[in-house]
Design a protein around this motif. Sequence first.
Motif, PDB file in Angstrom:
ATOM      1  N   UNK A 120      31.370   2.820   1.509  1.00 13.86           N
ATOM      2  CA  UNK A 120      31.653   4.259   1.609  1.00 13.86           C
ATOM      3  C   UNK A 120      30.698   5.067   0.732  1.00 13.86           C
ATOM      4  N   UNK A 121      30.346   6.247   1.189  1.00 14.02           N
ATOM      5  CA  UNK A 121      29.328   7.051   0.512  1.00 14.02           C
ATOM      6  C   UNK A 121      29.671   7.328  -0.943  1.00 14.02           C
ATOM      7  N   UNK A 122      30.961   7.552  -1.241  1.00 14.92           N
ATOM      8  CA  UNK A 122      31.323   7.903  -2.614  1.00 14.92           C
ATOM      9  C   UNK A 122      31.054   6.762  -3.593  1.00 14.92           C
ATOM     10  N   UNK A 123      30.974   5.535  -3.118  1.00 13.93           N
ATOM     11  CA  UNK A 123      30.670   4.416  -4.004  1.00 13.93           C
ATOM     12  C   UNK A 123      29.221   4.440  -4.467  1.00 13.93           C
ATOM     13  N   UNK A 124      28.394   5.219  -3.787  1.00 12.67           N
ATOM     14  CA  UNK A 124      26.999   5.375  -4.201  1.00 12.67           C
ATOM     15  C   UNK A 124      26.756   6.680  -4.965  1.00 12.67           C
ATOM     16  N   UNK A 125      27.664   7.633  -4.856  1.00 15.89           N
ATOM     17  CA  UNK A 125      27.394   8.967  -5.410  1.00 15.89           C
ATOM     18  C   UNK A 125      28.383   9.424  -6.487  1.00 15.89           C
ATOM     19  N   UNK A 126      29.588   8.887  -6.494  1.00 11.95           N
ATOM     20  CA  UNK A 126      30.592   9.274  -7.488  1.00 11.95           C
ATOM     21  C   UNK A 126      30.626   8.228  -8.598  1.00 11.95           C
TER      22      UNK A 126
END
Length: 220
Positions: A96-102
């Motif tokens: 999921x994208x948030x695992x790379x950005x958050x």
Amino acid sequence: MSELILVRHAQASFGAENYDVLSDRGHRQSAWLGELLAGYGLRPDRLATGTMRRHTETLDGIRKAFGDLPETEEHAGFNEYDFSGLLNAHHGGQAPEDLHTDRRSHFRALRQTLVAWQNDEIADPPERFSAFVGRVEEARRVMCRPGADRVLAVTSGGPVAQIVGTALGMAPAARIELNLQVKNTAVTRFIFTERAFYLHSFNETPHLDPLDRIAQRTYS
């Protein structure tokens, strides 16, 4: 006895399109570390980095305080594991994208992913854990060859934790906790001979201790 100084790279660009570029804060951290090392008279007579841009940019900042220093050796063994690739592989190909950005989500998921990686539970990882261990040890061995009294290598948190863990005989799982607490531009020092290798200090950032710099401490 000789000394190996491992430096984790300065703050990179978490969440950006290219993580491998130092932030403005990262450039300041590097310069401050160089000033501190030069002020203490800790002049290296052998230098190395991994092949990543954040490693070479960090060493460039350190060099400014010294003037002439030896030519830099590059060893891919000092490179970080591919944490984005591991996260994706652990999540079936695309995390999921948030695992790379958050940041909070990223580090929570990364801890779980690293445990699975060490246990060889991730299908088609970008690199096997055993291969990572082998290349890091080879880079350490090459840099600790005879002929230098003080060696400085700029690397990443994963290799720092791996080398510390090996020196202390720590279980692989315990090295994850070391990995995730290594600060940007933290100094970890070892004493070595041809037959021995000892940890001397871990995760020091005295160049960030002044009150007006405490907020400049970072972990990614």
